[in-house]
Design a protein around this motif. Sequence first.
Motif, short mmCIF file in Angstrom:
data_model
loop_
_atom_site.label_atom_id
_atom_site.label_comp_id
_atom_site.label_asym_id
_atom_site.label_seq_id
_atom_site.Cartn_x
_atom_site.Cartn_y
_atom_site.Cartn_z
N VAL A 152 32.93 33.89 46.20
CA VAL A 152 32.18 34.19 44.99
C VAL A 152 31.99 32.94 44.15
CG1 VAL A 152 32.81 36.61 44.87
CG2 VAL A 152 34.32 34.90 43.84
N ASP A 167 35.05 45.61 45.64
CA ASP A 167 33.75 45.00 45.41
C ASP A 167 32.71 45.76 46.24
OD1 ASP A 167 33.89 44.07 48.05
OD2 ASP A 167 34.37 42.01 47.49
N ASN A 223 39.55 38.71 38.01
CA ASN A 223 38.88 39.61 38.98
C ASN A 223 37.57 39.05 39.52
OD1 ASN A 223 40.97 41.44 38.46
ND2 ASN A 223 39.83 42.42 36.81
N PHE A 224 37.53 37.74 39.72
CA PHE A 224 36.32 37.16 40.33
C PHE A 224 36.42 37.16 41.85
CE2 PHE A 224 39.11 33.44 39.75
CZ PHE A 224 39.07 32.86 41.01
N GLN A 225 37.61 37.48 42.38
CA GLN A 225 37.84 37.32 43.81
C GLN A 225 37.27 38.49 44.62
OE1 GLN A 225 41.98 36.71 42.64
NE2 GLN A 225 42.06 35.08 44.15
N THR A 226 37.34 38.33 45.93
CA THR A 226 36.87 39.38 46.84
C THR A 226 37.83 40.57 46.80
OG1 THR A 226 38.03 38.18 48.56
CG2 THR A 226 35.66 37.82 48.41
N ALA A 227 37.39 41.70 47.31
CA ALA A 227 38.19 42.92 47.32
C ALA A 227 39.48 42.72 48.09
CB ALA A 227 37.39 44.05 47.95
N SER A 264 46.16 37.61 42.67
CA SER A 264 45.15 37.20 41.70
C SER A 264 45.22 35.71 41.45
CB SER A 264 45.39 37.92 40.36
OG SER A 264 44.52 37.42 39.36
N LEU A 283 41.67 45.87 44.00
CA LEU A 283 40.43 45.27 43.50
C LEU A 283 39.33 45.59 44.51
CD1 LEU A 283 38.77 43.25 41.72
CD2 LEU A 283 39.73 41.40 43.11
N SER A 337 37.59 46.24 39.45
CA SER A 337 36.32 46.04 40.15
C SER A 337 35.89 44.59 39.95
CB SER A 337 35.29 47.01 39.55
OG SER A 337 34.10 46.95 40.27
N GLN A 338 35.45 43.98 41.04
CA GLN A 338 35.06 42.57 40.94
C GLN A 338 34.03 42.38 39.83
OE1 GLN A 338 32.36 40.74 43.86
NE2 GLN A 338 34.00 39.32 44.35
#
Length: 566
Positions: A381, A207, A174-178, A148, A205, A115-116
């Motif tokens: 993000v 968000d 995991n800072f990226q978009t879904a 990633s 992943l 999860s973001q």
Amino acid sequence: MTTRREIFKLGAVSALGLAGLSGGDDDVPATGPSTPVVIASQLAPQNMPVPYAGVFRRPPELVPFQTGFDGGDPARPFARYALTQKLGQARFVPGLDTTVAGYNGIFPGPTIRASQGTRIEVRIRNALPALGLLQPGAFNTVTHLHGSASLPQYDGYANDFTVPGNVKNYRYPNFQTARTLWYHDHKHHITAQNVYSGLAGFYPLSDKYDRAQLPQGEFDVPLMISDAMFNADGSLAYNDNDQKGLWGDIIMVNGVPWPTMKVKPRIYRFRVLDASISRSYRPTLSTGDPIYVVGTDAGMVPRVQAVKSWRQGTAERYEVLIDFRKYRTGQLIELRNLSNKNNIDFANTNKIMRFQVVADSGSGAGSIAGIPTTLDDGGSVNAARGGIPTMSLTPAMAKAKRELKFFRANGQWTVNGVTWADVEKSGFTKLFGNPQPFDVEQWTIINASGGWFHPVHIHLIDAKIIARNTNGGQPFAWEKGPKDVFYAGENESITALMQFDTGTGGGGRYMIHCHNLVHEDHDMMVQFSVGDLRVNDPITSDPPVLDTTGPDEFPPVYRPGLPAGT
Ligand SMILES: [Cu+2]
């Protein structure tokens, strides 16, 4: 010198004979999507899987062994997982077991749902035997989380490997978009054998944007498509066709040959991954009905694209919606494969899987009410630090333009004439380019070899395709979203914009390679550096260590799954 002789080496030639195989020169493997002519597996008839007889299944979802907050700060959640690379027994074909080398001993490996905003660490133990299953050398491994923006020491750099008996802790931001990510092996020279023997798994992943707009839970289905061939005893047969590629005669979805999946009359989201070693696909529905592309490799598409089929090379991910609402209970719908030029096709490689519509039941939680026309991915993000939403990149932002030519030279697959051996000889200092953190660049990928296609993967980046030399200069309908693999078909070129954002403002080395894993291994791989490379930078700042824990320290726990076949 390939074609017929190599085809014979693949295994028993069927009664259909060899009519239809082109003569071809050295750079032409065999035939296009034409009449199937040979079989590759040497299985006895009673062990040969029958299309659509298999029961669909989803890979099990792994539960973290620890969750918490960095420094007790509720704004900084983390989750920790453990995976053990080890041998296991799989039942791919009727009546015979197949030894695989997989994460937790299974293929596909366990799904890790991220999860973001929640950082993940995955502790990966190499508990494989000393020597390889499908190659005679050491069973060394290195794991890449594809999609990633990992730091270089956790990106699966091909020479940053873990030997049997050692362990490495991989950290994923995991800072990226879904998006649909997947983890797989990346060990130089043996990536093809390692992945083919089972080292691959999903890592979706999510968000708040994808959760609000796309199907979830029961209606969010990963489909790992791969091809394989088997020896008479059920063991995996490996043949890379003289370093050209591996084409098996059996198509598997999540490790089941041509499965049948029961579906409700609702809208389903399929995360389609081509995890084959070399084969590309062109999926289509037997009904001729449209399929709705909602996501590409690196996230959601701004505008949903309805297509009758799409072309998908190795490592590409397409998220698609199929609308089963209009079909009657009991109806059977096939997902077929129209194939593409320069694959070797067999009797049943024109099939992928089948859907069987069943009566609706349950609450339908996770489903959506209609096919969306546009999607909002929330943008970058990292806007505060200089991040630009991928699909908002423009050519005017590019600080440099570069060309990558994929061709064969001196019996090796090369990028601009350079091989990974050249990179190794340079002490890992030879670079294709060195953009600075947050720079935008425009890269053109050129395949000048008419006899091959190359799915090209650029690590770290999310890119926007702005031009092709075919299709009227435009990206294909299905690739109008963020991408990290670029299908460079025969004599095709692709121009893309990308931003180099490591998430930290830092830099380091990242690989560029063909994702036909046989080409990657021999030796179509180069690297770039974000920021300037210091000459004596080690290839990893966080090397693997001796595994001193017992095998049962973190026993796998899986979430309860759905009933078989759904
Ligand atoms: Cu290639």
